[in-house]
Design a protein around this motif. Sequence first.
Motif, mmCIF file in Angstrom:
data_model
loop_
_atom_site.group_PDB
_atom_site.id
_atom_site.type_symbol
_atom_site.label_atom_id
_atom_site.label_comp_id
_atom_site.label_asym_id
_atom_site.label_seq_id
_atom_site.Cartn_x
_atom_site.Cartn_y
_atom_site.Cartn_z
ATOM 1 N N SER A 1 0.857 -1.180 0.000
ATOM 2 C CA SER A 1 0.000 0.000 0.000
ATOM 3 C C SER A 1 0.900 1.239 0.000
ATOM 4 C CB SER A 1 -0.917 0.002 1.224
ATOM 5 O OG SER A 1 -1.743 1.146 1.232
ATOM 6 N N PHE A 2 1.385 1.587 -1.185
ATOM 7 C CA PHE A 2 2.319 2.708 -1.336
ATOM 8 C C PHE A 2 3.495 2.516 -0.359
ATOM 9 C CE2 PHE A 2 -1.918 4.130 -2.609
ATOM 10 C CZ PHE A 2 -1.660 4.484 -3.915
ATOM 11 N N ASP A 3 3.815 3.525 0.452
ATOM 12 C CA ASP A 3 4.942 3.403 1.375
ATOM 13 C C ASP A 3 4.522 2.988 2.777
ATOM 14 O OD1 ASP A 3 6.814 4.134 -0.547
ATOM 15 O OD2 ASP A 3 6.574 6.274 -0.132
ATOM 16 N N ALA A 4 3.247 2.675 2.958
ATOM 17 C CA ALA A 4 2.758 2.302 4.284
ATOM 18 C C ALA A 4 3.145 0.869 4.670
ATOM 19 C CB ALA A 4 1.241 2.450 4.352
ATOM 20 N N SER A 5 3.569 0.076 3.690
ATOM 21 C CA SER A 5 3.889 -1.335 3.954
ATOM 22 C C SER A 5 5.355 -1.513 4.351
ATOM 23 C CB SER A 5 3.584 -2.178 2.714
ATOM 24 O OG SER A 5 2.232 -2.037 2.321
ATOM 25 N N ILE A 6 5.645 -2.660 4.967
ATOM 26 C CA ILE A 6 7.014 -3.065 5.289
ATOM 27 C C ILE A 6 7.187 -4.501 4.805
ATOM 28 C CG2 ILE A 6 8.798 -3.187 7.072
ATOM 29 C CD1 ILE A 6 6.935 -1.715 8.962
ATOM 30 N N VAL A 7 8.315 -4.783 4.153
ATOM 31 C CA VAL A 7 8.610 -6.136 3.686
ATOM 32 C C VAL A 7 9.855 -6.654 4.393
ATOM 33 C CG1 VAL A 7 9.264 -7.563 1.706
ATOM 34 C CG2 VAL A 7 7.519 -5.775 1.437
ATOM 35 N N TYR A 8 9.708 -7.776 5.091
ATOM 36 C CA TYR A 8 10.832 -8.446 5.743
ATOM 37 C C TYR A 8 11.133 -9.734 4.968
ATOM 38 C CZ TYR A 8 9.628 -5.595 9.876
ATOM 39 O OH TYR A 8 9.338 -4.571 10.745
ATOM 40 N N LEU A 9 12.370 -9.908 4.548
ATOM 41 C CA LEU A 9 12.794 -11.129 3.872
ATOM 42 C C LEU A 9 13.627 -11.961 4.830
ATOM 43 C CD1 LEU A 9 13.718 -9.661 0.378
ATOM 44 C CD2 LEU A 9 11.606 -10.813 1.059
ATOM 45 N N ASP A 10 13.214 -13.231 4.985
ATOM 46 C CA ASP A 10 13.861 -14.137 5.934
ATOM 47 C C ASP A 10 13.925 -13.504 7.336
ATOM 48 O OD1 ASP A 10 14.868 -16.603 6.499
ATOM 49 O OD2 ASP A 10 16.939 -16.115 6.009
ATOM 50 N N PRO A 11 12.780 -13.089 7.886
ATOM 51 C CA PRO A 11 12.760 -12.411 9.189
ATOM 52 C C PRO A 11 13.166 -13.350 10.322
ATOM 53 C CG PRO A 11 10.538 -12.939 8.487
ATOM 54 C CD PRO A 11 11.432 -13.275 7.339
ATOM 55 N N THR A 12 13.578 -12.760 11.427
ATOM 56 C CA THR A 12 14.091 -13.553 12.555
ATOM 57 C C THR A 12 13.285 -13.346 13.833
ATOM 58 O OG1 THR A 12 15.667 -11.782 13.087
ATOM 59 C CG2 THR A 12 16.447 -13.557 11.652
ATOM 60 N N MET A 13 12.175 -12.613 13.779
ATOM 61 C CA MET A 13 11.378 -12.450 14.989
ATOM 62 C C MET A 13 10.733 -13.781 15.376
ATOM 63 S SD MET A 13 9.569 -11.383 12.136
ATOM 64 C CE MET A 13 9.854 -9.633 12.099
ATOM 65 N N GLU A 14 10.246 -13.877 16.598
ATOM 66 C CA GLU A 14 9.745 -15.136 17.146
ATOM 67 C C GLU A 14 8.652 -15.739 16.269
ATOM 68 O OE1 GLU A 14 9.465 -18.403 19.503
ATOM 69 O OE2 GLU A 14 10.986 -16.820 19.592
ATOM 70 N N GLU A 15 7.735 -14.916 15.773
ATOM 71 C CA GLU A 15 6.637 -15.433 14.943
ATOM 72 C C GLU A 15 7.168 -16.076 13.667
ATOM 73 O OE1 GLU A 15 5.029 -11.888 17.254
ATOM 74 O OE2 GLU A 15 6.873 -12.416 16.178
ATOM 75 N N ALA A 16 8.232 -15.495 13.098
ATOM 76 C CA ALA A 16 8.812 -16.048 11.869
ATOM 77 C C ALA A 16 9.513 -17.378 12.137
ATOM 78 C CB ALA A 16 9.795 -15.044 11.261
ATOM 79 N N LEU A 17 10.200 -17.470 13.270
ATOM 80 C CA LEU A 17 10.863 -18.723 13.618
ATOM 81 C C LEU A 17 9.845 -19.831 13.848
ATOM 82 C CD1 LEU A 17 13.634 -17.366 16.039
ATOM 83 C CD2 LEU A 17 13.858 -17.964 13.624
ATOM 84 N N GLN A 18 8.722 -19.491 14.475
ATOM 85 C CA GLN A 18 7.662 -20.468 14.684
ATOM 86 C C GLN A 18 7.066 -20.920 13.360
ATOM 87 O OE1 GLN A 18 4.851 -18.613 17.325
ATOM 88 N NE2 GLN A 18 6.220 -18.650 19.091
ATOM 89 N N PHE A 19 6.907 -19.973 12.437
ATOM 90 C CA PHE A 19 6.371 -20.331 11.125
ATOM 91 C C PHE A 19 7.323 -21.277 10.393
ATOM 92 C CE2 PHE A 19 6.303 -19.695 6.542
ATOM 93 C CZ PHE A 19 4.969 -19.918 6.245
ATOM 94 N N LYS A 20 8.627 -20.966 10.429
ATOM 95 C CA LYS A 20 9.609 -21.821 9.757
ATOM 96 C C LYS A 20 9.565 -23.233 10.307
ATOM 97 C CE LYS A 20 12.840 -18.018 8.774
ATOM 98 N NZ LYS A 20 14.169 -17.442 9.071
ATOM 99 N N GLU A 21 9.459 -23.365 11.630
ATOM 100 C CA GLU A 21 9.418 -24.685 12.244
ATOM 101 C C GLU A 21 8.139 -25.416 11.854
ATOM 102 O OE1 GLU A 21 11.050 -27.785 14.143
ATOM 103 O OE2 GLU A 21 11.991 -25.832 13.789
ATOM 104 N N LYS A 22 7.028 -24.706 11.864
ATOM 105 C CA LYS A 22 5.757 -25.316 11.480
ATOM 106 C C LYS A 22 5.772 -25.728 10.021
ATOM 107 C CE LYS A 22 0.766 -24.473 11.555
ATOM 108 N NZ LYS A 22 -0.302 -23.477 11.834
ATOM 109 N N TYR A 23 6.381 -24.891 9.180
ATOM 110 C CA TYR A 23 6.450 -25.199 7.753
ATOM 111 C C TYR A 23 7.291 -26.446 7.508
ATOM 112 C CZ TYR A 23 6.701 -24.455 2.720
ATOM 113 O OH TYR A 23 6.584 -24.623 1.371
ATOM 114 N N LYS A 24 8.407 -26.572 8.240
ATOM 115 C CA LYS A 24 9.261 -27.757 8.103
ATOM 116 C C LYS A 24 8.501 -29.014 8.473
ATOM 117 C CE LYS A 24 13.713 -25.484 9.003
ATOM 118 N NZ LYS A 24 14.824 -25.379 9.963
#
Length: 364
Positions: free
Chosen positions: A217-240
């Motif tokens: 949404s124009f400049d209102a968005s943020i894109v994280y690639l290969d993020p390391t926050m807790e939610e991302a680590l949980q997602f990676k584990e669940k995906y595996k």
Amino acid sequence: MSKNSNLVPVKDLKPFKTKWRSQVKVLHSWLQNTGFGGDTLQMIMTDEQGEKITASCKSNHILSVQRKLPLGKWRVLKTFSVSQTSGQYRPTSHPYKITITEETAIANFDLIQDSIFLSLARYEDIIDGTLNTIFLIDVMGKIVSLEPVQTVQVKGQDRKKVQFHLVDANGKDLACCLWRKYAEQLEAYVECEQPLICLIRFAKISFYRGEVQITNSFDASIVYLDPTMEEALQFKEKYKISFSYMYRLVEDELPLAVIEKKNVKKEIVENCKIICSIEAVDTDWAWFYFGHKGCKHRTIKIGKNVPTRSNPDDKQLWRCEKCKVKITEVIPVFKLHLIILLNTVAQTIVGHEAVDLWDDSYDE
């Protein structure tokens, strides 16, 4: 009395006064040109409970506010105005917004709370239309089908864009398209063979060629690639775990579930031909259905698209039972009720495609 006792939670802020005192943290900020008032600083703030609200200040206060309200640091705001929010593509669902003025005081606050307060949307809710598209969302998934970054003409200017799909741990996928600086973030990963997790914060739910698509949404968005926050680590584990489970199912030599381990026999399936005679066609059922132009699976009529300024079309909306997406383009597909008869077989028997015999009516 505790110094926190007179802090007002974000959810309780209302327009009837300016003598507010609230503890907030800036999650994201960007410059926006209003066209009539010059540049403004737009911000997304949160309190300790994760309640988010948008805030802004005019151009003459931008440098001071940026210095006093750095990203990710807790501060106390005192004396600011609160007004009704409006417009499409709102970063938060809060009905009001904060305006920082020359009277606003900003003070440090000693709080250690590093959460970025993600509110991840469920793919099912995005696909089936449950979510209100005026609000921006957080979405995370594994990038698949990443296409090369393209440069296209938009209103006479070059714009970079990149298209791909995000897949969640349950195998559901969403089409995505990022523009400008967000597309540039992915340029280095186009040839990457390693799995890449992507988190898009404050993303817009849009529709492209009748299908749901996630975009910035124009400049209102943020894109994280290969993020390391807790939610991302949980997602990676669940995906595996999910991927490993699906891989075992594919590799399993037994197509049927084993009830008892004794005398288990392996079922062997081979290609074969079945010759039969057709005695009758069941005429109590419709001889065709409206299918998704892409996958040919059945669609359900769900009403018409509501015209907007950006999308004035009021085309008939359909929902694909397989892809779980809203679409506007459907085609008639044969479904003759014999023993078993698919579209391609019916076409051979009838001698025409279903679309040739269709009377252009959407009443099955």
